[in-house]
Design a protein around this motif. Structure first.
Motif, PDB file in Angstrom:
ATOM      1  N   VAL A 112     -31.570  -5.579 -32.946  1.00  0.00           N
ATOM      2  CA  VAL A 112     -31.120  -6.916 -33.328  1.00  0.00           C
ATOM      3  C   VAL A 112     -31.868  -7.958 -32.508  1.00  0.00           C
ATOM      4  N   HIS A 113     -32.492  -8.914 -33.189  1.00  0.00           N
ATOM      5  CA  HIS A 113     -33.169 -10.024 -32.528  1.00  0.00           C
ATOM      6  C   HIS A 113     -32.372 -11.298 -32.813  1.00  0.00           C
ATOM      7  N   LEU A 114     -31.961 -11.983 -31.741  1.00  0.00           N
ATOM      8  CA  LEU A 114     -31.147 -13.188 -31.864  1.00  0.00           C
ATOM      9  C   LEU A 114     -31.875 -14.383 -31.263  1.00  0.00           C
ATOM     10  N   PRO A 115     -32.052 -15.451 -32.028  1.00  0.00           N
ATOM     11  CA  PRO A 115     -32.573 -16.675 -31.423  1.00  0.00           C
ATOM     12  C   PRO A 115     -31.480 -17.368 -30.617  1.00  0.00           C
ATOM     13  N   ALA A 116     -31.870 -18.236 -29.721  1.00  0.00           N
ATOM     14  CA  ALA A 116     -30.898 -18.962 -28.896  1.00  0.00           C
ATOM     15  C   ALA A 116     -29.884 -19.672 -29.790  1.00  0.00           C
ATOM     16  N   GLY A 117     -28.603 -19.518 -29.459  1.00  0.00           N
ATOM     17  CA  GLY A 117     -27.533 -20.158 -30.202  1.00  0.00           C
ATOM     18  C   GLY A 117     -26.995 -19.347 -31.364  1.00  0.00           C
ATOM     19  N   THR A 125      -9.011  -2.704 -32.628  1.00  0.00           N
ATOM     20  CA  THR A 125     -10.247  -3.481 -32.685  1.00  0.00           C
ATOM     21  C   THR A 125     -11.007  -3.123 -33.958  1.00  0.00           C
ATOM     22  N   ASP A 126     -11.760  -4.103 -34.462  1.00  0.00           N
ATOM     23  CA  ASP A 126     -12.417  -3.879 -35.750  1.00  0.00           C
ATOM     24  C   ASP A 126     -13.907  -4.187 -35.748  1.00  0.00           C
ATOM     25  N   GLY A 127     -14.496  -4.461 -34.585  1.00  0.00           N
ATOM     26  CA  GLY A 127     -15.923  -4.719 -34.569  1.00  0.00           C
ATOM     27  C   GLY A 127     -16.380  -5.330 -33.268  1.00  0.00           C
ATOM     28  N   VAL A 128     -17.604  -5.832 -33.279  1.00  0.00           N
ATOM     29  CA  VAL A 128     -18.182  -6.450 -32.093  1.00  0.00           C
ATOM     30  C   VAL A 128     -18.803  -7.781 -32.489  1.00  0.00           C
ATOM     31  N   LEU A 129     -18.718  -8.750 -31.592  1.00  0.00           N
ATOM     32  CA  LEU A 129     -19.342 -10.053 -31.782  1.00  0.00           C
ATOM     33  C   LEU A 129     -20.265 -10.294 -30.592  1.00  0.00           C
ATOM     34  N   ILE A 130     -21.550 -10.506 -30.885  1.00  0.00           N
ATOM     35  CA  ILE A 130     -22.569 -10.674 -29.854  1.00  0.00           C
ATOM     36  C   ILE A 130     -23.156 -12.067 -29.996  1.00  0.00           C
ATOM     37  N   GLU A 131     -23.141 -12.834 -28.908  1.00  0.00           N
ATOM     38  CA  GLU A 131     -23.613 -14.209 -28.927  1.00  0.00           C
ATOM     39  C   GLU A 131     -24.771 -14.375 -27.948  1.00  0.00           C
ATOM     40  N   ALA A 132     -25.737 -15.205 -28.330  1.00  0.00           N
ATOM     41  CA  ALA A 132     -26.930 -15.402 -27.501  1.00  0.00           C
ATOM     42  C   ALA A 132     -27.121 -16.886 -27.201  1.00  0.00           C
ATOM     43  N   PRO A 141     -35.965  -0.361 -42.969  1.00  0.00           N
ATOM     44  CA  PRO A 141     -35.138  -1.368 -43.646  1.00  0.00           C
ATOM     45  C   PRO A 141     -34.786  -2.514 -42.690  1.00  0.00           C
ATOM     46  N   ARG A 142     -34.822  -3.748 -43.225  1.00  0.00           N
ATOM     47  CA  ARG A 142     -34.534  -4.927 -42.410  1.00  0.00           C
ATOM     48  C   ARG A 142     -33.753  -5.955 -43.222  1.00  0.00           C
ATOM     49  N   TYR A 143     -33.039  -6.807 -42.492  1.00  0.00           N
ATOM     50  CA  TYR A 143     -32.425  -7.962 -43.126  1.00  0.00           C
ATOM     51  C   TYR A 143     -32.292  -9.088 -42.104  1.00  0.00           C
ATOM     52  N   GLN A 144     -32.067 -10.283 -42.618  1.00  0.00           N
ATOM     53  CA  GLN A 144     -31.835 -11.438 -41.756  1.00  0.00           C
ATOM     54  C   GLN A 144     -30.570 -12.121 -42.220  1.00  0.00           C
ATOM     55  N   THR A 145     -29.697 -12.469 -41.264  1.00  0.00           N
ATOM     56  CA  THR A 145     -28.449 -13.129 -41.620  1.00  0.00           C
ATOM     57  C   THR A 145     -28.652 -14.630 -41.702  1.00  0.00           C
ATOM     58  N   THR A 146     -27.704 -15.296 -42.334  1.00  0.00           N
ATOM     59  CA  THR A 146     -27.785 -16.746 -42.427  1.00  0.00           C
ATOM     60  C   THR A 146     -27.659 -17.406 -41.063  1.00  0.00           C
ATOM     61  N   ALA A 147     -27.096 -16.686 -40.081  1.00  0.00           N
ATOM     62  CA  ALA A 147     -26.997 -17.208 -38.720  1.00  0.00           C
ATOM     63  C   ALA A 147     -28.283 -17.006 -37.932  1.00  0.00           C
ATOM     64  N   GLY A 148     -29.270 -16.314 -38.536  1.00  0.00           N
ATOM     65  CA  GLY A 148     -30.576 -16.187 -37.900  1.00  0.00           C
ATOM     66  C   GLY A 148     -30.849 -14.862 -37.236  1.00  0.00           C
ATOM     67  N   ALA A 149     -29.901 -13.922 -37.250  1.00  0.00           N
ATOM     68  CA  ALA A 149     -30.137 -12.611 -36.655  1.00  0.00           C
ATOM     69  C   ALA A 149     -31.097 -11.813 -37.521  1.00  0.00           C
ATOM     70  N   ALA A 150     -32.132 -11.238 -36.923  1.00  0.00           N
ATOM     71  CA  ALA A 150     -33.069 -10.359 -37.617  1.00  0.00           C
ATOM     72  C   ALA A 150     -32.774  -8.931 -37.180  1.00  0.00           C
TER      73      ALA A 150
END
Length: 294
Positions: free
Chosen positions: A189-194, A237-244, A153-162
């Motif tokens: 999780v695959h994150l493009p720059a930004g 705490t309620d989650g994690v935020l990962i930035e690239a 199973p896969r999805y992509q977010t509107t922010a670009g995370a695959a």
């Protein structure tokens, strides 16, 4: 691939408690790998027991593979990024893991199996994660299933995370495997720059991030490639935020701790020394049994 709207960022995201550098080692018949989650972290990252990362384009580092060996009392999740590995077990089942495939094996009451590369050259890269079983399930019937790359199973977010959902539930997508007892979450999780990726996590669940390409930032802490970031368990705490800031690829792994004794003897993980002695006796007597495939 599903396209979904990003969920709101966590109001109180987790911070990085500790950065871990894996230990180079070898296993099986001399396969070179990096042990990222080691035995001294098992209590801290309960219900997870081990994470190995392997990756080489030198056949001498992997060609001998993992000849027949036993397991009891836990589950193994093998995720192949690149390469070709043949699994055989004591019930006569076999499966060919290729690039992007996952094999989930529940050793339960005991299984003998082998993992042998089916390539003479090229890159062999991936991960093996060990997930503990609760005491009530340690002697369950062994089980395994192979998941092809295309079936995950896969999805992509509107922010670009695959995101590939190997286990658990993520943003409304159910993973290849769901475990009620440990509530295992295993994401690639695959994150493009930004880009950024947020995920809810119960504060009492243990969680970590392993970056295998690029670099990310978690709560202001840079997490470079080939580093594991253990996330704190601060109440509230309620989650994690990962930035690239650059293209990055990572594993996000979390689960509900079992809070049970962990007694390990090599490939056997039980709750008491007596259970370990019984397992060794069963191995020597040839009583590690068959495994059911789905």
């Amino acid at each position: 691939m599903l396209h979904i709207t990003d969920t709101p960022w966590p109001a109180t995201p987790r911070s990085v408690e500790q950065l871990i550098i894996g230990h180079p080692t070898s296993d099986g018949a001399g396969v070179k790998l990096t042990r990222v989650l080691t035995q001294n972290l098992q209590r801290r990252l309960d219900p997870y027991l081990m994470l190995d990362a392997f990756g080489s384009d030198n056949p001498d580092d992997y060609i001998a593979g993992f000849p027949e060996h036993p397991h009891r009392g836990f589950e193994t999740i093998t995720y192949m990024l690149s390469g070709c590995m043949l699994h055989r077990d004591s019930a006569g089942h076999e499966g060919l893991l290729q690039s992007g495939d996952v094999q989930w094996m529940t050793a339960g009451s005991g299984v003998m199996h082998s993992e042998i590369p089916q390539q003479k050259d090229g890159v062999m890269e991936g991960f093996q994660l060990w997930l503990n079983l609760p005491s009530t399930e340690k002697m369950c019937t062994p089980w395994y299933k192979d998941f092809s790359n295309q079936a995950l199973p896969r999805y992509q977010t509107t922010a670009g995370a695959a995101v590939t959902v190997i286990a658990g539930n993520s943003h409304g997508v159910t993973g290849a495997v769901v475990r009620a007892s440990t509530q295992a979450l295993y994401l690639d999780v695959h994150l493009p720059a930004g880009a950024a990726f947020a995920h809810p996590l119960p504060a009492e669940h243990n969680a970590f991030v392993y970056v295998y390409r690029g670099q990310v930032t978690i709560a202001g802490q840079a997490v470079p490639t080939q580093r594991m970031a253990i996330l704190d368990n601060m109440p509230g705490t309620d989650g994690v935020l990962i930035e690239a800031s650059e293209d990055a690829q990572l594993l996000l792994i979390a689960g509900r701790p079992l809070n049970e004794p962990i007694v390990q003897y090599g490939p056997v993980v039980m709750n008491t020394q007596q259970e370990i002695r019984q397992a060794l006796s069963d191995i020597h007597a040839g009583r590690f049994g068959s495994i059911s495939a789905a």
